[in-house]
Design a protein around this motif. Structure first.
Motif, mmCIF file in Angstrom:
data_model
loop_
_atom_site.group_PDB
_atom_site.id
_atom_site.type_symbol
_atom_site.label_atom_id
_atom_site.label_comp_id
_atom_site.label_asym_id
_atom_site.label_seq_id
_atom_site.Cartn_x
_atom_site.Cartn_y
_atom_site.Cartn_z
ATOM 1 N N LYS A 56 0.916 -1.199 -0.040
ATOM 2 C CA LYS A 56 0.081 -0.128 0.057
ATOM 3 C C LYS A 56 0.909 1.339 0.011
ATOM 4 O O LYS A 56 1.947 1.117 0.590
ATOM 5 C CB LYS A 56 -0.799 0.269 1.090
ATOM 6 C CG LYS A 56 -1.717 0.836 1.212
ATOM 7 C CD LYS A 56 -2.942 0.843 2.314
ATOM 8 C CE LYS A 56 -4.288 1.459 2.226
ATOM 9 N NZ LYS A 56 -5.155 1.519 3.085
ATOM 10 N N THR A 57 0.662 2.184 -0.660
ATOM 11 C CA THR A 57 1.219 3.198 -0.722
ATOM 12 C C THR A 57 0.643 4.349 0.181
ATOM 13 O O THR A 57 -0.527 4.713 0.453
ATOM 14 C CB THR A 57 1.023 4.043 -2.050
ATOM 15 O OG1 THR A 57 1.627 3.257 -3.031
ATOM 16 C CG2 THR A 57 1.845 5.183 -2.216
ATOM 17 N N GLN A 88 6.063 2.942 0.155
ATOM 18 C CA GLN A 88 5.003 1.781 0.169
ATOM 19 C C GLN A 88 5.387 0.928 1.216
ATOM 20 O O GLN A 88 6.492 0.781 1.785
ATOM 21 C CB GLN A 88 5.098 1.058 -1.258
ATOM 22 C CG GLN A 88 4.672 1.629 -2.450
ATOM 23 C CD GLN A 88 4.481 0.967 -3.554
ATOM 24 O OE1 GLN A 88 5.241 0.092 -3.721
ATOM 25 N NE2 GLN A 88 3.539 1.200 -4.378
ATOM 26 N N TYR A 89 4.369 0.223 1.783
ATOM 27 C CA TYR A 89 4.546 -0.651 2.979
ATOM 28 C C TYR A 89 3.716 -1.729 2.736
ATOM 29 O O TYR A 89 2.760 -1.818 1.943
ATOM 30 C CB TYR A 89 4.339 -0.153 4.375
ATOM 31 C CG TYR A 89 2.890 0.508 4.628
ATOM 32 C CD1 TYR A 89 1.924 -0.542 5.065
ATOM 33 C CD2 TYR A 89 2.633 1.896 4.088
ATOM 34 C CE1 TYR A 89 0.762 -0.302 5.345
ATOM 35 C CE2 TYR A 89 1.045 1.924 4.122
ATOM 36 C CZ TYR A 89 0.208 1.064 4.799
ATOM 37 O OH TYR A 89 -1.100 1.334 5.120
ATOM 38 N N VAL A 90 4.259 -3.067 3.170
ATOM 39 C CA VAL A 90 3.519 -4.329 3.005
ATOM 40 C C VAL A 90 2.360 -4.450 3.827
ATOM 41 O O VAL A 90 2.433 -3.937 5.103
ATOM 42 C CB VAL A 90 4.242 -5.466 2.973
ATOM 43 C CG1 VAL A 90 4.849 -5.768 4.499
ATOM 44 C CG2 VAL A 90 3.664 -6.774 2.655
ATOM 45 N N GLN A 191 -6.367 -4.832 -9.382
ATOM 46 C CA GLN A 191 -6.962 -3.807 -10.317
ATOM 47 C C GLN A 191 -7.191 -2.639 -9.026
ATOM 48 O O GLN A 191 -6.839 -1.336 -9.211
ATOM 49 C CB GLN A 191 -8.084 -3.881 -10.855
ATOM 50 C CG GLN A 191 -7.689 -4.819 -12.069
ATOM 51 C CD GLN A 191 -9.265 -5.052 -12.743
ATOM 52 O OE1 GLN A 191 -10.221 -4.741 -12.379
ATOM 53 N NE2 GLN A 191 -8.990 -5.701 -13.942
ATOM 54 N N LEU A 192 -7.767 -2.967 -7.778
ATOM 55 C CA LEU A 192 -8.220 -1.881 -6.805
ATOM 56 C C LEU A 192 -6.930 -1.420 -6.376
ATOM 57 O O LEU A 192 -6.938 -0.203 -5.964
ATOM 58 C CB LEU A 192 -8.975 -2.520 -5.999
ATOM 59 C CG LEU A 192 -9.578 -1.597 -4.619
ATOM 60 C CD1 LEU A 192 -10.408 -0.572 -5.118
ATOM 61 C CD2 LEU A 192 -10.241 -2.517 -3.888
ATOM 62 N N GLY A 197 -2.750 3.293 -5.975
ATOM 63 C CA GLY A 197 -1.074 3.640 -5.893
ATOM 64 C C GLY A 197 -0.316 2.495 -5.374
ATOM 65 O O GLY A 197 0.819 2.625 -5.420
ATOM 66 N N GLY A 198 -0.868 1.326 -5.082
ATOM 67 C CA GLY A 198 -0.221 0.410 -4.308
ATOM 68 C C GLY A 198 0.137 -0.917 -5.575
ATOM 69 O O GLY A 198 -0.010 -0.467 -6.806
#
Length: 205
Positions: A56-57, A88-90, A191-192, A197-198
């Motif tokens: 996720k951004t 970004q982080y997981v 897609q989502l 931005g992720g």
């Protein structure tokens, strides 16, 4: 010691809301899980299992700390997050706090007619997963032949329960698949995530 694996398996999960352009928060996404024994009992195919990672951004940049009285602390290693913009982080695969229990038709004491208790199985969902999202997700991943109003030893009842929350029906597979407001499709969640931005890093399978 178990004679078969009991590790947790993970499934992608997302929820979308239409007509909410003014909403600040993005539509949530993540994962839900169950033990591998539950996957085996329900005959959920391995293709439905999510083995990758979701990134996720988040907005980065320098952050200045301000105290309650308005005092501003000068920037230093101790009082700035030191992260670059748009890092970004997981999204961690953590066991969700919404424990969903499903009753099976398999009797615990099949040879004793006086004891009618049956086994139960469970899934763990994130707290943001509402009843409709849970119902839709279960309807998508559980094969149609495993749900029955009068289940046999290899089937489940068509409803689930949440602790202190009552019982709710599991959406039929056809309706759950057609409903795009929530789901477990790996292509859809990819897609989502990308739209926000992720990115999704697919696992080895």
């Amino acid at each position: 010691m178990a004679n078969q694996p009991l590790i947790r398996v993970w499934f992608p999960l997302f929820r979308k809301t239409d007509g909410d352009a003014a909403r600040v928060k993005d539509d949530p996404y993540g994962v839900f899980s169950c033990r591998q024994s539950t996957q085996r009992f329900l005959d959920i195919p391995d293709s439905a299992v999510f083995t990758g990672d979701i990134y996720k951004t988040a907005k980065g940049g320098s952050r200045v700390f301000t105290l309650a009285d308005g005092t501003v602390l000068s920037q230093s290693t101790e009082n700035t997050d030191a992260k670059s913009a748009d890092y970004q982080y997981v999204v961690r695969k953590r066991v969700g706090q919404r424990n969903v229990v499903i009753k099976t038709g398999k009797r615990i004491y099949p040879s004793d007619p006086k004891k009618t208790q049956t086994y139960t199985i469970s899934f763990a969902f994130p707290t943001w997963a509402d009843i409709n999202t849970i119902s839709d997700a279960l309807g998508e991943i559980i094969p149609e032949g495993k749900i029955d109003k009068t289940p046999g030893s290899t089937e489940i009842y068509p409803y689930f329960t949440i602790k202190n929350g009552g019982s709710y029906g599991i959406t039929s597979k056809s309706v759950a698949t057609a409903d795009t407001s929530a789901g477990t499709g790996q292509a859809q969640i990819e897609q989502l995530v990308q739209a926000q931005g992720g990115k999704v890093k697919k696992g080895a399978g």
